[in-house]
Write an enzyme that holds these catalytic residues in place. Structure first.
Site, short mmCIF file in Angstrom:
data_model
loop_
_atom_site.label_atom_id
_atom_site.label_comp_id
_atom_site.label_asym_id
_atom_site.label_seq_id
_atom_site.Cartn_x
_atom_site.Cartn_y
_atom_site.Cartn_z
N ASP A 12 0.87 -1.18 0.00
CA ASP A 12 0.00 0.00 0.00
C ASP A 12 0.91 1.23 0.00
OD1 ASP A 12 -2.24 1.74 0.40
OD2 ASP A 12 -2.01 1.64 2.57
N SER A 13 0.31 2.40 -0.14
CA SER A 13 1.07 3.64 -0.04
C SER A 13 1.66 3.81 1.36
CB SER A 13 0.16 4.83 -0.33
OG SER A 13 -0.92 4.84 0.59
N CYS A 75 -4.52 -1.44 -1.84
CA CYS A 75 -4.75 0.00 -1.96
C CYS A 75 -5.70 0.23 -3.13
CB CYS A 75 -3.41 0.69 -2.21
SG CYS A 75 -3.55 2.46 -2.55
N GLU A 153 -2.38 7.66 9.50
CA GLU A 153 -0.92 7.59 9.53
C GLU A 153 -0.34 8.37 10.72
OE1 GLU A 153 1.31 5.99 7.40
OE2 GLU A 153 -0.27 5.06 6.20
N CYS A 185 -11.11 2.93 0.68
CA CYS A 185 -9.68 3.19 0.90
C CYS A 185 -9.28 2.29 2.05
CB CYS A 185 -9.46 4.65 1.25
SG CYS A 185 -7.78 5.02 1.85
N HIS A 187 -7.12 2.52 4.28
CA HIS A 187 -6.86 3.15 5.58
C HIS A 187 -8.14 3.26 6.42
CE1 HIS A 187 -3.06 4.42 3.75
NE2 HIS A 187 -2.65 4.82 4.95
#
Ligand code: DGL
Length: 264
Positions: A12-13, A75, A153, A185, A187
């Site tokens: 993922d990012s 992602c 994050e 998403c 996240h």
């Protein structure tokens, strides 16, 4: 040729993909897992599609060079812009994410669903195609959620300021009478409780992480690539960013410490 004793590469990012990794781990406990957070390039959501495609190609390619037998692009943004090129390049299971528009459309009572995702995902042709194919009669409110990835994050999504940021993007969707929220998403599953706190228990939240783990298992089985034997698999975590910054956040999101090293 991929080997059944190779690891599964998941990336993922940043650390959002851990929400997918936990479903993979639960369903395939004896597989070795390698997780890569492309933290140096986070967030993907506002980046040009070409750059996201290059990152997907770079990370996916290196994981395969290092022996991965399958990839999970954990992602939605990376899947939207990069998975086709990856699949064209490698002949092994490459599983991606897409917002759960289909299950949402089939369970809405009000006829309106909200898709919460990055601006990148929502602007992609892949998402437009998904809506045409699966939204049916449902009205779709496609809601970009600026700042939500950064909240996860940062490890703090419970402060009053964080809650305000969540409300800012969520309230328009609720005011539009959506009774189903799609987490588009990876996240966002970490924000689930906070989102339920704002939206209330009457709103259904859809996360496709578990379905992706099931699809991965099916594809590995089909390709004869499932790990043999009962041994518990290893989990190794890598980042392209600062390992000292990433380590505590991995422990928080995963619920236990994992070793974190530089991805080279
Ligand atoms: N976790 C990613 C997704 O599923 C994107 C986060 C980002 O913008 O980097 O879309």
């Amino acid at each position: 040729m991929p080997r059944s004793d190779g690891p599964i590469g998941v990336f993922d990012s940043g650390l959002g993909g851990l929400s997918v990794l936990r479903h993979v781990r639960a369903l395939l406990p004896n597989e070795d897992l390698v997780y890569v957070a492309d933290s140096a390039y986070l967030p993907y959501g506002g980046k040009p599609p070409e750059l996201v495609r290059e990152r997907v190609d770079e990370i996916g390619g290196r994981l395969i060079e290092q022996g991965a037998k399958a990839l999970v692009v954990a992602c939605n943004t990376a899947t939207a812009f990069g998975i086709d090129a990856l699949r064209a390049r490698f002949d092994l299971p490459v599983i991606g994410m897409e917002p759960g528009v289909k299950p949402a459309a089939s369970c809405t009572q009000t006829g309106t669903i909200g898709v919460l995702a990055t601006a990148g995902t929502l602007s992609s042709t892949r998402f437009q195609n998904l809506m045409h194919k699966h939204a049916g009669a449902a009205r779709v409110i496609a809601q970009p959620c600026p700042g939500w990835v950064e909240l996860v994050e940062s490890g703090d999504w419970h402060s009053p300021a964080a809650r305000e940021k969540l409300r800012h993007s969520l309230m328009p969707v609720l005011h539009a009478n959506a009774d189903v929220l799609v987490l588009g998403c990876t996240h966002f599953p970490f924000l689930r409780d906070a989102l339920t706190g704002i939206a209330g228990l009457g709103v259904t939240i859809i996360d496709t992480g578990e379905a992706v783990a099931r699809e991965l298992k099916r594809r590995l089985g089909q390709a004869g690539l499932l790990a043999a034997g009962p041994a518990v698999g290893t989990i190794r975590c890598f980042t392209t960013g600062d390992i000292d910054a990433v380590r505590p956040l991995v422990a928080k999101l995963w619920g236990a410490p994992l070793t974190v090293a530089s991805f080279r």
